[in-house]
Write a protein that holds these residues in place. Structure first.
Motif, short mmCIF file in Angstrom:
data_model
loop_
_atom_site.label_atom_id
_atom_site.label_comp_id
_atom_site.label_asym_id
_atom_site.label_seq_id
_atom_site.Cartn_x
_atom_site.Cartn_y
_atom_site.Cartn_z
N GLY A 61 79.15 33.36 63.07
CA GLY A 61 79.34 34.59 63.84
C GLY A 61 79.76 35.69 62.88
O GLY A 61 79.91 35.49 61.67
N GLN A 62 79.98 36.87 63.45
CA GLN A 62 80.27 38.05 62.62
C GLN A 62 81.72 38.12 62.16
O GLN A 62 82.06 38.91 61.30
N GLY A 63 82.57 37.29 62.75
CA GLY A 63 83.97 37.29 62.36
C GLY A 63 84.83 38.19 63.23
O GLY A 63 84.36 39.19 63.78
N THR A 64 86.09 37.79 63.39
CA THR A 64 87.11 38.60 64.08
C THR A 64 88.30 38.72 63.15
O THR A 64 88.81 37.71 62.66
N GLU A 65 88.74 39.95 62.93
CA GLU A 65 89.91 40.16 62.07
C GLU A 65 91.17 40.10 62.91
O GLU A 65 91.38 40.94 63.80
N LEU A 66 91.99 39.11 62.64
CA LEU A 66 93.25 38.92 63.36
C LEU A 66 94.39 39.53 62.58
O LEU A 66 94.54 39.27 61.38
N SER A 67 95.20 40.32 63.26
CA SER A 67 96.39 40.89 62.65
C SER A 67 97.59 40.44 63.48
O SER A 67 97.67 40.73 64.67
N VAL A 68 98.50 39.72 62.85
CA VAL A 68 99.71 39.26 63.54
C VAL A 68 100.88 40.08 63.02
O VAL A 68 101.23 40.03 61.85
N LYS A 69 101.47 40.84 63.94
CA LYS A 69 102.53 41.77 63.55
C LYS A 69 103.90 41.16 63.77
O LYS A 69 104.15 40.54 64.80
N ASP A 119 68.40 38.06 65.35
CA ASP A 119 68.75 37.17 66.45
C ASP A 119 70.05 36.45 66.12
O ASP A 119 70.06 35.47 65.39
N GLN A 120 71.16 36.96 66.66
CA GLN A 120 72.48 36.40 66.36
C GLN A 120 72.74 35.25 67.31
O GLN A 120 73.02 35.47 68.50
N GLN A 121 72.65 34.02 66.81
CA GLN A 121 72.82 32.86 67.68
C GLN A 121 74.29 32.56 67.96
O GLN A 121 74.61 31.87 68.92
N VAL A 122 75.15 33.02 67.07
CA VAL A 122 76.59 32.84 67.25
C VAL A 122 77.21 34.24 67.24
O VAL A 122 77.01 34.99 66.29
N LYS A 123 77.94 34.55 68.30
CA LYS A 123 78.43 35.92 68.44
C LYS A 123 79.93 35.94 68.62
O LYS A 123 80.48 35.23 69.46
N GLN A 124 80.58 36.78 67.84
CA GLN A 124 81.99 37.05 68.04
C GLN A 124 82.07 38.53 68.37
O GLN A 124 81.93 39.38 67.51
N ASN A 125 82.26 38.82 69.63
CA ASN A 125 82.10 40.20 70.11
C ASN A 125 83.30 41.08 69.85
O ASN A 125 83.22 42.30 70.01
N CYS A 151 84.18 33.12 70.98
CA CYS A 151 82.88 32.96 70.34
C CYS A 151 81.87 32.54 71.41
O CYS A 151 82.17 31.67 72.23
N ASP A 152 80.72 33.18 71.41
CA ASP A 152 79.64 32.81 72.31
C ASP A 152 78.42 32.37 71.50
O ASP A 152 78.24 32.82 70.37
N TYR A 153 77.60 31.53 72.09
CA TYR A 153 76.42 31.08 71.37
C TYR A 153 75.23 30.99 72.30
O TYR A 153 75.39 30.97 73.54
N THR A 154 74.05 30.92 71.71
CA THR A 154 72.83 30.91 72.53
C THR A 154 72.02 29.62 72.37
O THR A 154 71.25 29.27 73.26
N ASN A 155 72.22 28.90 71.27
CA ASN A 155 71.37 27.74 70.97
C ASN A 155 71.95 26.46 71.57
O ASN A 155 73.02 26.02 71.19
#
Lengths: 113, 113
Positions: free
Chosen positions: A104-112, A1-7, A23-27
């Motif tokens: 959350g699961q994390g988002t990998e940001l790449s700045v070019k 049950d992922q309460q914090v989601k980074q899609n 970031c989305d959350y459910t709680n």
């Protein structure tokens, strides 16, 4: 049950442009939301937080927006720099539970350049 | 500014051995949190201490124990190590009244062979 989601697992942005991490959350009992930046094999670095009673918090190039009705928050980085390239974690604390972070699961940001 | 200190930074153990991880919080911080991050996963809360008393417990195996000492440093003791215990272990510290600002140490990378 992922309460914090980074899609979005990853995001690529041009230097100087805006980066928007979501970031989305459910709680509904979350009282604070925090953003961390993380490089491989290092500890997360605290960036900015927002209380659930606010809708915006700003610190330099970083702004966090909170939409409670949508249970959604976003981190804006303006302007983006190559040094911002990292994994960004959204995390939350539950009211009256001592501050343990739920990530959350994390988002990998790449700045070019 | 002083940061959270963790030692050792790297640790290699055999199955069924024991390991002790140490965490030194930021001066004047009274709360310590321990998190485990497996490969490709988000950090998971293990246990926390406030003023030397356990304040919350997460998904921590019974083989693990922890405590916070009078100088506020904390130790995570892990026994009967299993291959699945291989992970990054992070410690974070905060002032209990400001748990929306948690600061992480660099982590200990534990490898169980």
């Amino acid at each position: 049950d992922q309460q914090v989601k980074q899609n979005s697992p990853s995001l690529s942005v041009q230097e100087g442009r805006i980066s928007i991490l979501n970031c989305d959350y459910t709680n509904s009992m979350f009282d604070y939301f925090l953003w961390y930046k993380k490089y491989p094999a290092e500890g997360p670095t605290f960036l900015i937080s927002i209380s659930s009673i606010k809708d915006k918090n700003e610190d330099g190039r970083f702004t966090v927006f909170l939409n409670k009705s949508a249970k959604h928050l976003s981190l804006h980085i303006v302007p983006s720099q190559p040094g911002d390239s990292a994994v960004y974690f959204c995390a939350a604390t539950v009211y009256n539970q001592g501050g343990k972070l739920i990530f959350g699961q994390g988002t990998e940001l790449s700045v070019k350049p | 500014a002083a940061g959270v200190i963790q030692s050792p930074r790297h640790l290699i153990k055999e199955k069924r051995e024991t390991a002790t991880l140490k965490c030194y919080p930021i001066p004047r911080h009274d709360t310590v949190y321990w998190y485990q991050q497996g490969p490709g996963q988000d950090p998971q809360f293990l246990i926390s201490f406030y003023e030397k008393m356990q304040s919350d417990k997460g998904s921590i195996p019974d083989r693990f124990s922890a405590q916070q000492f009078s100088d506020y440093h904390s130790e995570l003791n892990m026994s009967s190590l299993e291959l699945g215990d291989s992970a990054l272990y992070f410690c974070a510290s905060a002032n209990q009244g400001l748990y929306n600002e948690q600061f992480f140490g660099p982590g200990t990378r534990l490898t169980v062979l």
